[in-house]
Motif scaffolding. Structure first.
Motif: not given
Length: 160
Positions: A43-68
């Motif tokens: 959406a931002r630059v027309g990238a076809q094969k990649i996504w890039a960005g930032t993530v800030t994660i709060e203290p002690d936070a975590k995801t559930g179990f997953h895969h991509h």
């Protein structure tokens, strides 16, 4: 003198793009305890094969179990302490700090954790496709019971 390249107008507008750090897009999938912003996507630059960005994660936070799914992910730790658990029972664990890279191969069950109870974890995230593939794994029996704080939402469900 050389003649102008016939593709010059196209390259001027479809060539290299610089996305300033204060122009990241928060219109991404968000989860409690985690703030993502897109820098590079279709959406931002027309990238076809990649996504890039930032993530800030709060203290002690975590995801559930997953895969991509078939996606490959690279996480670069800018600030803080990341802990990754992975494997059929999340039996493997590694930590990463500022300047470290984390590679998550396709289909690997894993959990991302901010291992610092007092400071946010700041990372740069790059994925091998524009699709936000998250496959939750609700029936995993981890070798170590997870701590009490989770990112729980429609994307990362509570494992219990």
């Amino acid at each position: 003198m050389t003649e102008p390249h016939p593709d010059e107008p196209r390259w001027k507008h479809d060539g290299v793009r610089v996305i300033k750090g204060d122009q990241l897009d928060p219109n991404t999938a968000q989860t409690p305890g985690m703030f993502r912003q897109a820098a590079i996507n279709h959406a931002r630059v027309g990238a076809q094969k990649i996504w890039a960005g930032t993530v800030t994660i709060e203290p002690d936070a975590k995801t559930g179990f997953h895969h991509h799914g078939a996606l490959e992910s690279v996480i670069f730790v800018v600030r803080g302490k990341a802990r990754m658990r992975w494997g059929e029972r999340l039996e493997f664990v590694a930590e990463a700090g500022p300047g470290d890279f984390i590679f998550v191969p396709p289909y690997v069950p894993h959990q991302e954790i901010n291992a610092d109870p007092g400071e946010p974890l700041e990372c740069v995230l790059v994925r091998s496709d524009n699709e936000a593939v998250v496959v939750n794994i609700p029936d995993i029996d981890p070798v170590e019971k997870p701590e009490a704080v989770y990112w729980v939402d429609p994307i990362h469900r509570h494992p219990g």
